[in-house]
Design an enzyme around this catalytic site. Structure first.
Site, PDB file in Angstrom:
ATOM      1  N   ARG A1444       0.929  -1.158   0.156  1.00 40.20           N
ATOM      2  CA  ARG A1444       0.052   0.032  -0.025  1.00 40.20           C
ATOM      3  C   ARG A1444       0.867   1.231   0.186  1.00 40.20           C
ATOM      4  O   ARG A1444       1.758   1.330   1.075  1.00 40.20           O
ATOM      5  CB  ARG A1444      -0.969   0.043   1.195  1.00 40.20           C
ATOM      6  CG  ARG A1444      -1.893   1.402   1.210  1.00 40.20           C
ATOM      7  CD  ARG A1444      -2.585   1.369   2.572  1.00 40.20           C
ATOM      8  NE  ARG A1444      -3.266   2.681   2.543  1.00 40.20           N
ATOM      9  CZ  ARG A1444      -3.374   3.358   3.697  1.00 40.20           C
ATOM     10  NH1 ARG A1444      -2.831   3.132   4.810  1.00 40.20           N
ATOM     11  NH2 ARG A1444      -3.887   4.801   3.651  1.00 40.20           N
ATOM     12  N   HIS A1489      -2.899  10.938   0.839  1.00 35.04           N
ATOM     13  CA  HIS A1489      -2.327  10.653   2.036  1.00 35.04           C
ATOM     14  C   HIS A1489      -1.917  11.988   2.606  1.00 35.04           C
ATOM     15  O   HIS A1489      -0.832  11.944   2.922  1.00 35.04           O
ATOM     16  CB  HIS A1489      -1.713   9.626   2.052  1.00 35.04           C
ATOM     17  CG  HIS A1489      -1.182   8.937   3.451  1.00 35.04           C
ATOM     18  ND1 HIS A1489      -1.307   7.650   3.765  1.00 35.04           N
ATOM     19  CD2 HIS A1489      -0.805   9.694   4.694  1.00 35.04           C
ATOM     20  CE1 HIS A1489      -0.875   7.231   4.960  1.00 35.04           C
ATOM     21  NE2 HIS A1489      -0.764   8.528   5.651  1.00 35.04           N
ATOM     22  N   GLU A1534      -7.514   8.053   6.689  1.00 30.07           N
ATOM     23  CA  GLU A1534      -7.609   8.942   7.947  1.00 30.07           C
ATOM     24  C   GLU A1534      -8.227  10.263   7.759  1.00 30.07           C
ATOM     25  O   GLU A1534      -7.587  11.420   8.019  1.00 30.07           O
ATOM     26  CB  GLU A1534      -6.566   8.981   8.840  1.00 30.07           C
ATOM     27  CG  GLU A1534      -6.012   7.437   9.196  1.00 30.07           C
ATOM     28  CD  GLU A1534      -4.862   7.482   9.916  1.00 30.07           C
ATOM     29  OE1 GLU A1534      -4.390   8.408  10.485  1.00 30.07           O
ATOM     30  OE2 GLU A1534      -4.451   6.357  10.368  1.00 30.07           O
ATOM     31  N   ASN A1675      -7.020   1.811   9.753  1.00 26.45           N
ATOM     32  CA  ASN A1675      -5.874   1.760  10.477  1.00 26.45           C
ATOM     33  C   ASN A1675      -6.127   1.740  11.808  1.00 26.45           C
ATOM     34  O   ASN A1675      -7.216   2.484  12.441  1.00 26.45           O
ATOM     35  CB  ASN A1675      -5.279   3.036  10.018  1.00 26.45           C
ATOM     36  CG  ASN A1675      -5.171   3.381   8.718  1.00 26.45           C
ATOM     37  OD1 ASN A1675      -5.417   2.338   7.919  1.00 26.45           O
ATOM     38  ND2 ASN A1675      -4.604   4.580   8.349  1.00 26.45           N
ATOM     39  N   TYR A1677      -3.790   1.723  15.785  1.00 22.93           N
ATOM     40  CA  TYR A1677      -2.515   1.454  16.419  1.00 22.93           C
ATOM     41  C   TYR A1677      -2.643   1.237  18.138  1.00 22.93           C
ATOM     42  O   TYR A1677      -2.001   0.600  18.534  1.00 22.93           O
ATOM     43  CB  TYR A1677      -1.910   2.829  16.253  1.00 22.93           C
ATOM     44  CG  TYR A1677      -1.259   3.150  14.681  1.00 22.93           C
ATOM     45  CD1 TYR A1677       0.013   2.448  14.443  1.00 22.93           C
ATOM     46  CD2 TYR A1677      -2.208   3.771  13.880  1.00 22.93           C
ATOM     47  CE1 TYR A1677       0.360   2.478  13.281  1.00 22.93           C
ATOM     48  CE2 TYR A1677      -1.571   3.630  12.583  1.00 22.93           C
ATOM     49  CZ  TYR A1677      -0.234   3.209  12.284  1.00 22.93           C
ATOM     50  OH  TYR A1677      -0.054   3.311  10.989  1.00 22.93           O
ATOM     51  N   GLU A1742      -3.303  -0.030   8.043  1.00 20.32           N
ATOM     52  CA  GLU A1742      -2.232   0.208   8.880  1.00 20.32           C
ATOM     53  C   GLU A1742      -2.376  -0.259  10.409  1.00 20.32           C
ATOM     54  O   GLU A1742      -3.212  -0.507  10.765  1.00 20.32           O
ATOM     55  CB  GLU A1742      -2.038   1.979   8.830  1.00 20.32           C
ATOM     56  CG  GLU A1742      -1.703   2.383   7.558  1.00 20.32           C
ATOM     57  CD  GLU A1742      -1.624   4.001   7.930  1.00 20.32           C
ATOM     58  OE1 GLU A1742      -1.274   4.375   9.155  1.00 20.32           O
ATOM     59  OE2 GLU A1742      -1.620   4.792   6.927  1.00 20.32           O
TER      60      GLU A1742
END
Length: 1926
Positions: A1444, A1489, A1534, A1675, A1677, A1742
């Site tokens: 990606r 992005h 995002e 995504n 985290y 992600e």
């Protein structure tokens, strides 16, 4: 005179009046003639008598005195029929010879009275009004008048009614007859003897006969029973009239007859022709039992009749019973009663077989007030419970898919007091542990709660099942059973699903089936643990208040139809539920099903009026009997209810006040007996009088009664509850007799309590008195009356939402603060009272203890001394082992449990909690003296009252029981026991207090850990210099000796002194605490010397005098902070740290645990310092060899108190003034980057628990008890003490590591402290408690904090057993799973001005000073613009199948528009795509992005709506030029961060923060529209020819900080909706979420704005945006913990969201401050996406972790992160069914991390920016990730080495393609096995089915072999998913 047949015995009596004349004939056993009394008077009489049955029909006429009357013989009294005949002078004429009756005189209406003549004969004819002229009958089979053979020929309906009967009746009527006698045949009507099983043809026959009589004008004279008609079934069971049981059956038969024939006649004879009554000879002193029983049967039936027909009173000329009408005709038979009681002194007399109400009323109405109110001091058999109801306590009204209930709707329509709702209530939905905590504290063995039907079935129907709701009840039931509390479940307590109500609710017959399904589900799901079920609670309230008066929801005011229809369907629903359990579950589950009915007790307003007595009985039948009678008696409503309604129907032709549904015979049969017990909810009583209800609907109108209260009864805050405790006992007696006498079912009191007002928070004395008296009345019913009451349930556990009264009335034993979002629960005084009642099992003497489990302290005694410590000690190995740990190694959480028998405890100390500073002759302590001096403590706080534990022992025990600790550490107040400090001043009151405390602890299996001295020295001893005085050694020993001898039989764990270091240094050195001596150079050493000797002497006293008999342990509680060297690599610093420990801990531990002397380091330093100071000897005293030997080994275990850690370095300190502090030669600082606490020098440094390892090394691995550990928090934090939770979570885990990993012999842990208390010099400004204490309230209420519930869970689990989240799952992702890695253009490409690239906003931002850390920029970055080959090589090394990356918009379109396409820029991407495809790596291309062309930003960027068009144009260029090479497109990355970080906070490009109120929302709005336009462009123009998929990548994370707190749960939900939902909701569901729209609109309008700050989509835009996705790019985290924040009126995104975020301290750190390793949240958010957005295909686009600081290619943190996060994704796929189709690791290489520059490194490959070549170097995580990719998950190691673990050559096959179903053209979809597939897929599926059939055949053959092979779940799941893929 009339001739009476010789076979009949009669007594003739003429009524007495003022007129003399007639005679009275009385037959005694020795007489056969009548005699005349000395005086007798008569007024009027006319009588008609039946010669065959000797029945007299009375009228009034002048009595004549015939000549020659005296002495004329008459026949005697008919003993068998017991009919009194009243004879005057015979009239002149008589009837025809063929007449059955003789007319004796004309008819008149005049009152007649009678005087008694015999003690066992009739007493008085009080009044009589009759109008009778002529009686005929009965009918015979041959219609003959053969009187001599009547018994054989009386018509009994065994055959059809003879023909010609009607003509016969007409003839009689025309001849002057007015009445016709109809004897009923009991045996024919009830062949089985059971009133519930009548012979219906016979009933119909008699009804037809009576109707014919009425039609021709004859009044039926119905005889209930004649001799010989007792059903044979009853005669076989009970014999004849000597049996009480037969009498009860006769009463039931009579009730049936009245019900079936009562409307056709008003004239009855109860008993006739009773030869079966026994012998003719009678004694005047003893009435034979058959006669007694028959008389009583008549009376009971009479009362029953007037109960059923209350309007038929005495003074109506056609409406009363003849024959045996003894009550109205001859008084109340008082003389007969007397005779009966005399002849049966041990029997219950007539009470046993009266009508139930009269029996009970007769029994209790004669009680005097003192008898009634007497208190019974005895014990209950068993069974103590408390209750709550779902809608009153749960909250979560719309959570977890719960449906709306009628109470939700009712509250939301503002129909509740104060417009209150149950939306939050007590928040029990989130507070299961909180509620069970209360139950443990109360000691109840049963908790009765209701299930919310709508939480399990939101629509009320089976198909709407909500698993989340079900899991809530699973959690509650499991928590109860784990705590030893039996769950009792009520299926329905008033909160019907609103959806069902919309179709009529309980008035709709279909609800029966719905309830049956609901009950079936509950039985199947919970029945293995729930053994007692209530189908309904107080169904009368539902019918009455919900469908009758409308005061409750659903608010229907219809007492004519709806109320009765609701009752009807509730009864049928109950029966169906019972049968379901009985048929399907009873055998295996062994439970009970009943119903909890509510009822007041009713007493007559005027006890002297039979009408009021009957009215009170009707009150109960209309309330309780409405449900109890069908279930417990005969399957039908009470006859009195049916009769009254029938009467009203006749008397109110214009308006029927009630329409009672009718049960079919089958329904009645199915309802009758459908209970295993009866539950009773009872709160109050009523006085009832008769009234004329006229045609008014409702119980009082229809029932002709009126309820009242006695004004002398106490009032409550509720207008309907008046405490009338004796009513409970009477009601229980009534129920036992009326409903349970035959079945012998148990009776459970399922609800009893009273409300207090809002202001009555804690000292609820009225409730205590209420409960005391009501519980005692229940006890009386058990012990004195024999009622089988098996459980008493108090209502309720806590204050709640009390229906229409909202929160204004409080029933709880626990106060709930509804103004606090935590909804804290605090015990009231009534809670402590109830727990004491339970403890004593009633009101008898305290029940004996159940042999409490006590610690068996087996320890290895220290038999030999240890050598003195070296300098530094050998324990320095601890620093060598731990101080070099990385942050990852230090913080990695450890899962495991402590050894069996580990002691979990809580601590307190006397002065801090007891109060009572001068109570009961207690002497003052040094702390009393100190604190009472103004200015000594902040705010002049003192311990005079403290927590008042001296007077609140039960309250302290409650907390300990609730926590379920195994031990409680407390201290003795020396001056409470010895006020002067010496034995002669012994204070027995003080001893008694500690005796009660110790006994109370042992009663609940809590081990007392007693500290003899905890700093509060008697002032009298300080007056002789306290511990500086060597005499204290003996004085202390004497006190210890007393304690050992007094308490040692029960106390097995002793600590002589707490923290002698603190006493010596702070008390006698610095003088900060009492006795405030400031002599730091010598006094601390001297005091410590004496403390050590005092301890040793006490130890030896126990050892020599008590150990053998008491077998306890003795130790001393020492304290120490861990000392961490300032630099572990510098030996001098390590020596300094060791010295710090020796001076603090070793000062006392070294003499006791090693060699009897001080540590060498201490002796050396003090001695040298003293010499340098010019002193002749050391200031540190010395022990003699004898003293050393005496001190050495004087501890059985090592007790340590520890709170914090210090950083210690070497220092050369001052020589003057002399000071212990300077003697140490150290510097002390706080540990950096660790959490602070409310005490400035006590930071939370959990890894400092390695102190335990040091103790193990230093003192020979002794058994260690952590006797104090805790943290101070700000009292303002009060209950939501998350900091304390984190403290315990980290510290206890470090203790676990010491035990489990390092072998430290830890045996116990004690949390400090049990409750907030007087914290020494800090007074009350900080709190250490697990429980909050309100020191401003004189009751000192104790409320559990969040930490208390957390600590209980730790105790329950005995540590931290590995959780499901932490347990790895072995298995594999689906075939063709997309493994990849990712980058973004600006972060890696560089070439910022190369080949015509335009400027981006990040170029501009990073070249702006102070925007990026270290002034880094992306000019070169990783130079990927020039390193395509190198980057692809990295990808090939990883063996990923997709890559990606994003395209730089300004590289392709320098000014952001297609006016100029930069071909060189496009060429770069062509080359990259070609290289990827050549390597069989699938490109996943992100259009945007974050690097917007600066040219577009110059005209507003994403704020300008034209950007939507610009983005569409940009996408069109890429789709057209690159689309043939790209199979997966992502429009935006995002967008949340673009809108907030870029245009809200300004921390990202373009760095705008000027308009946070609106700009982020406007930007988000445009981003969503831009995405939609790009998606539609691709879908409409390119999809058909390119066949790719396109979607968007979003990000999100959040969990509630405190999952028990609704505020935090709501905050987490808001955070998610304002985060991921902001963009996902419009795209996947359509439009912004209602939550987001509502909050922003409401806050905007409240601020005075004209409209919402959130832009609105038009309907067309909503439709265009909805569905613009082919998959869900995600995504993730980290996970944050959300909590509520109130920003007031501020208008911006954060304020709208109203949520803050933080991280759990146990989460591993990363190189980014915002990123903490929290993999558990990953699975949860994936499950959220599935549930919220329809389970779309998910590609994790992600996920990764950052590092900072020195480079370490062994990136274990990243390896751990990938393994744990990917495993959570695997769980989401395999266990939760989330359609996870790909995973993308972030990032391929270290790169430019936005505002952090290059300081944070996310890459799998390290990029060396100090080398101009920017080489990429693989980290260890590369091989780890490669293995996961190669294995497509995690192979099970127990299955042996997996082939995937052997690396294969780089693949050349084509990469898998993401192709969700939604992307298949609609016209090419076919249906196969219920799935929508392409034709090719369907064809493959068909072939696969054939293949599987073949495989199945083979499987049958090999199944035996397969069963022998052990299979793991993961393998099965993998195989299953492979087959599904086929």
């Amino acid at each position: 005179m009339v001739s009476i047949p010789a076979s009949r015995d009669v007594v003739c009596v003429c009524p007495a009046t003022e007129i003399t004349g007639p005679y009275v004939g009385v037959r005694s056993p020795m007489q056969s003639s009548l005699t005349r009394p000395s005086s007798f008077v008569a007024r009027h009489l006319s009588a008609y008598w039946d010669a065959r049955s000797a029945t007299l029909l009375l009228g009034c006429q002048v009595c004549h005195s015939p000549a020659g009357m005296p002495g004329q013989p008459l026949s005697s009294w008919d003993v068998r029929s017991a009919t009194l005949l009243l004879f005057p002078q015979l009239p002149a004429r008589r009837s025809q010879q063929d007449s059955d009756y003789a007319e004796l005189s004309p008819t008149m209406k005049t009152p007649c009275t009678m005087t008694p003549y015999s003690s066992w004969q009739a007493s008085i004819l009080r009044t009589a009004m009759v109008d009778v002229s002529f009686v005929k009958g009965p009918l015979t089979n041959q219609v003959t008048r053969d009187l001599d053979n009547e018994a054989n020929h009386v018509f009994d309906c065994s055959h059809p009614i003879p023909t010609g009967v009607r003509d016969y009746f007409l003839t009689l009527q025309s001849s002057g007859a007015t009445h016709f006698k109809v004897p009923l045949n009991w045996a024919q009507l009830l062949p089985t003897g059971l009133a519930s099983q009548p012979n219906k043809p016979v009933v119909a026959c008699y009804q037809a006969l009576l109707k014919q009589l009425v039609e021709v004008g004859l009044q039926p004279l119905v005889v209930l029973h004649s001799s010989g008609s007792v059903p044979e079934a009853l005669r076989a069971l009970y014999g004849s009239w000597e049996s009480l049981q037969l009498i009860e059956e006769f009463e039931r038969y009579a009730e049936l007859a009245f019900h079936e024939f009562g409307e056709l006649t008003s004239t009855w004879i109860t008993l006739s022709h009773l030869e079966e009554l026994g012998p003719e000879g009678l004694s005047t002193d003893a009435v034979p039992p058959p006669i007694q029983n028959a008389i009583q049967a008549h009376r009971n039936v009479y009362q029953l009749y007037h109960h059923l027909f209350p309007s038929r009173e005495m003074y109506r000329n056609t409406d009363y019973i003849f024959g045996w009408d003894m009550v109205d005709l001859f008084g109340v038979l008082e003389d007969v009663d007397t005779s009966i009681k005399k002849s049966q002194p041990n029997s219950k007399g007539d009470v046993a077989f009266k009508r139930s109400y009269n029996r009970v009323w007769d029994k209790f109405s004669i009680e005097t007030p003192s008898e009634r109110d007497s208190f019974l001091k005895e014990s209950f058999p068993s069974g103590w419970a408390i209750s709550s109801e779902s809608f009153k306590v749960e909250d979560g009204w719309s959570e977890g898919g719960k449906g709306e209930t009628i109470w939700d709707r009712f509250g939301h329509e503002d129909k509740v007091f104060g417009k209150q709702t149950a939306d939050l209530a007590c928040d029990s939905y989130h507070k299961v542990d909180y509620d069970v905590y209360l139950l443990r504290g109360l000691l109840v063995d049963t908790y009765q709660f209701s299930i919310s039907w709508a939480r399990i079935f939101p629509t009320g129907h089976l198909g709407s099942h909500s698993e989340k709701g079900t899991l809530y009840y699973e959690k509650l039931i499991n928590a109860l059973t784990e705590s030893g509390i039996q769950p009792v479940v009520t299926l329905h307590h008033w909160d019907m699903p609103q959806v069902l109500q919309d179709y009529g609710g309980w008035t709709n017959a279909s609800v029966v089936e719905a309830f049956k399904d609901y009950a079936d589900f509950c039985f199947s799901r919970f029945g293995d643990r729930v053994k007692t079920w209530n189908t309904f609670s107080s169904p009368w309230v539902v019918s009455h208040s919900g469908y009758g008066t409308g005061k409750h929801p659903p608010g229907i005011q219809d007492y004519v139809i709806a109320s009765y229809q609701a009752s009807h369907n509730i009864l049928k629903s109950h029966a169906e539920a019972w049968h379901i359990y009985n048929d399907k579950y009873r055998k295996n589950q062994g439970g009970k099903v009943g119903i909890a009915l509510n009822s007041d007790w009713a007493e007559p307003l005027d006890p002297s009026k039979p009408q009021d007595v009957a009215a009170a009985d009707r009150y109960l039948q209309f309330m309780l009997g409405r449900f109890a009678h069908p279930i417990f008696v005969n399957g039908d409503y009470p006859d009195v209810l049916k009769t009254k309604i029938g009467q009203k129907r006749k008397s109110c032709p214009a308006f029927e006040p009630a329409k009672l549904p009718v049960f079919t015979a089958e329904e009645s049969k199915r309802i009758r007996g459908t209970a295993d017990f009866m539950g009773l909810n009872h709160y109050t009583s009523r006085l009832v009088s008769i009234s004329d209800g006229s045609c008014t609907p409702g119980p009082e109108g229809v029932g002709d009664f009126q309820a009242h209260v006695d004004p002398s009864w106490p009032s409550t805050v509720s207008d309907w509850i008046r405490p009338v405790p004796w009513g409970l006992r009477r009601l229980l007696n009534y129920i036992s007799k009326e409903y349970l006498s035959d079945t012998k079912m148990p009776l459970y009191i399922t609800g009893n309590g009273m409300p207090t007002g809002y202001e009555d928070n804690f000292n609820d004395t009225q409730r205590i008195e209420y409960l005391r008296s009501y519980i005692n009345e229940a006890l009386k019913s058990i012990r004195l009356d024999g009622v089988d009451v098996q459980r008493f349930t108090v209502q309720s556990l806590m204050d709640g939402f009390e229906g229409s009264k909202g929160y204004s009335e409080r029933f709880g034993l626990h106060h709930v603060n509804f103004e606090d979002q935590n909804r804290p629960r605090t015990p009231k005084q009534s809670a402590y009272f109830y727990s004491q009642v339970i403890t004593t099992n009633g009101f008898g003497s305290k029940k004996a203890l159940d042999s409490p489990t006590r610690l068996s302290f087996q320890t290895t005694r220290l038999l030999k001394p240890l050598p003195p410590s070296d300098v530094p000690s050998q324990s320095k190995v601890i620093w060598e082992k731990f101080s070099h740990q990385t942050n990852f190694e230090r913080k990695l959480y450890h899962y495991g449990t402590f050894p069996q028998g580990f002691q979990w405890g809580a601590a307190s100390s006397a002065y801090q909690i007891e109060g009572g500073w001068n109570a009961d002759a207690k002497g003052p302590s040094v702390w009393d003296t100190f604190t009472q001096k103004p200015g000594s403590i902040l705010n002049d706080a003192n311990g005079d009252v403290a927590c008042d534990s001296y007077n609140r022992l039960e309250e302290d025990l409650y907390m300990l029981r609730a926590l379920k600790v195994q031990s409680y550490r407390f201290s003795l107040s020396w001056s409470r026991i010895f006020p002067s400090g010496r034995r002669p001043s012994l204070n027995q009151k003080g001893v008694e207090y500690y005796d009660r405390l110790i006994n109370g602890l042992l009663a609940y299996n809590i081990t007392p850990m007693m500290t003899i001295y905890h700093w509060d020295l008697p002032q009298a001893l300080q007056d002789i210099n306290g511990w500086e005085n060597v005499e204290m050694v003996d004085i202390f020993n004497d006190f210890c000796n007393f304690c050992f001898s007094t308490f040692g039989d029960r106390v097995k764990f002793w600590m002589t002194i707490n923290q002698p270091y603190t006493i010596a240094w702070l008390g006698y050195g610095l003088g900060q605490i009492p006795p405030n001596v400031i002599r730091p150079g010598d006094a601390p050493y001297k005091v410590a010397h004496n403390l050590l000797k005092a301890h040793a002497k006490a130890y030896h006293t126990y050892d020599e005098k008590y150990r053998e008999s008491q077998r306890g342990l003795v130790s001393i509680a020492l304290n120490a902070d861990w000392a961490e060297p300032k630099d572990v690599n510098v030996i001098r610093e390590v020596v300094a740290a060791d010295r710090a420990l020796q001076f603090q801990l070793g000062w006392f531990a070294h003499p006791i645990f090693k060699n009897g002397d001080y540590p060498e380091a201490m002796k050396w330093h003090v001695s040298n310092k003293s010499e340098l100071q010019g002193l002749s000897e050391s200031r540190l005293p010395t022990f003699t060899e004898q003293e050393k030997a005496y001190i050495r080994g004087t501890a059985d275990v090592f007790c340590i108190n520890t709170y914090t850690t210090k950083v210690v370095g070497h220092a050369t300190t001052r020589l003057t003034p002399y000071s212990y502090d300077y003697d140490r030669d150290i510097s002390v600082t706080e540990v950096g980057d660790t959490p602070t606490t409310a005490i400035s020098n006590q930071k939370a440094v959990s890894w400092g628990i390695r102190l335990l390892n040091w103790i193990m090394e230093e003192y020979g691995n002794p058994e260690i008890y952590v006797t104090e550990n805790g943290v101070a928090t700000d009292p303002n934090a009060m209950l939501d003490d998350i900091e304390r939770v984190f403290y315990y979570k980290t510290y206890i885990d470090e203790v676990l590591k010491a035990y489990d990993l390092d072998g430290v012999n830890v045996r116990g842990y004690t949390a400090a402290s049990l409750m907030d208390s007087f914290e020494w010099l800090n007074g009350y400004i900080v709190g250490f408690g697990l429980h909050h204490v309100d020191f401003t309230n004189p009751n000192r209420p104790r409320t559990p904090k969040y930490s208390a519930h957390y600590y209980f869970q730790v105790i329950k689990d005995n540590g931290y057993p590995i959780t499901e989240d932490a347990t790895p799952l072995y298995g594999h992702f689906p075939k063709n799973f997309l493994w990849g890695t990712a980058t973004a253009s600006f972060q890696i490409e560089g070439g910022w001005r190369a080949d015509g690239k335009g400027l981006s906003i990040w170029d501009q931002f990073s070249h702006t000073p102070l925007k990026v850390l270290n002034d880094d920029n992306g000019d070169i970055a990783c130079d990927s613009y020039n390193k395509i080959e190198e980057d692809v090589a990295l990808l090939k090394q990883l063996k990923v199948v997709h890559y990606r990356f994003s395209i730089s918009w300004p590289r392709v379109l320098p000014d952001g528009t297609p006016k100029h396409i930069n071909e060189l820029g496009l060429d770069y991407y062509h080359r990259l795509l070609d290289a990827l495809l050549a390597a069989n790596i699938q490109p996943h291309v992100t259009l945007y992005h974050w690097d917007l062309p600066q040219a577009l930003q110059d005209v507003g960027g994403w704020e300008n709506e034209t950007v939507v068009t610009r983005f569409r144009e940009y996408a069109d260029v890429l789709f057209s030029r690159l689309g043939h090479k790209v199979k997966v497109w992502i429009t935006l990355n995002e967008p949340y961060n673009v809108a907030t970080a870029g245009y809200g906070y300004g921390v990202h490009a373009p760095g705008i923060s000027s308009t946070p109120a609106t700009l982020p929302y406007n930007v988000g709005h445009n981003l969503i529209k831009a995405h939609a336009e790009a998606w539609h462009l691709y879908n409409d123009v390119y999809r058909a020819k390119q066949g790719s998929v396109i979607s968007i990548t979003l990000n999100s994370d959040a969990e509630p900080r405190n999952p028990y707190k609704q505020e935090d749960v709501d905050a987490a939900q808001r955070l998610i909706q304002f985060f991921i939902g902001w963009f996902a909701h419009p795209i996947f569901n359509g439009d912004y979420s209602e939550m987001m729209k509502t909050i922003i609109r409401d806050r905007s309008l409240a601020a005075g704005l004209p409209k919402s700050r959130l832009p609105e989509f038009t309907p067309a835009e909503i439709q265009r945006i909805k569905g613009t996705h082919d998959f869900f790019g995600f995504n993730h985290y980290t996970t944050v913990l959300a909590f509520y924040i109130d920003y007031g009126d501020l208008q911006h995104y954060e304020a709208d969201r109203g949520a803050g975020a933080m991280s759990d301290r146990t989460y591993l750190d990363s190189g980014s401050s915002w990123l903490k390793v929290s993999p558990f949240g990953f699975r949860k958010i994936l499950k959220f996406i599935k549930d919220e957005y329809g389970n779309p295909p998910v590609v994790i686009t992600e996920n990764g972790i950052s590092e900072e600081g020195p480079l370490d290619l062994n990136d274990v943190l990243r390896i751990y992160n990938f393994e744990t996060y990917i495993n959570q994704a695997l769980k989401a796929y395999l266990l939760d069914g989330v359609d996870v189709q790909g995973y993308t690791a972030w990032s391929l290489m270290d790169n430019f991390e936005w505002a952090s520059g290059y300081s944070e490194r996310f890459g799998l490959f390290y990029v060396n920016h100090s080398d101009s070549a920017l080489p990429r170097i693989a980290k260890k995580s590369v091989s780890s990730y490669e293995t996961i990719v190669n294995c497509n998950g995690f192979p099970d190691p127990s299955q042996g080495p997996h082939p995937c673990l052997n690396p294969l050559p780089e693949g050349t096959s084509a990469p898998p393609t993401l192709l969700p179903t939604s992307s298949i053209p609609v016209e090419n979809i076919v249906s196969f096995l219920g799935m929508e597939l392409s034709p090719n897929s369907a064809e493959s599926g068909l072939y696969a089915m054939f293949a599987l059939l073949i495989v199945g055949a083979i499987a049958v053959i090999t199944s035996s072999y397969c069963l022998l092979k052990k299979k793991k779940i993961s393998s099965n799941v993998e195989s299953m998913n492979m087959e599904m893929k086929l």
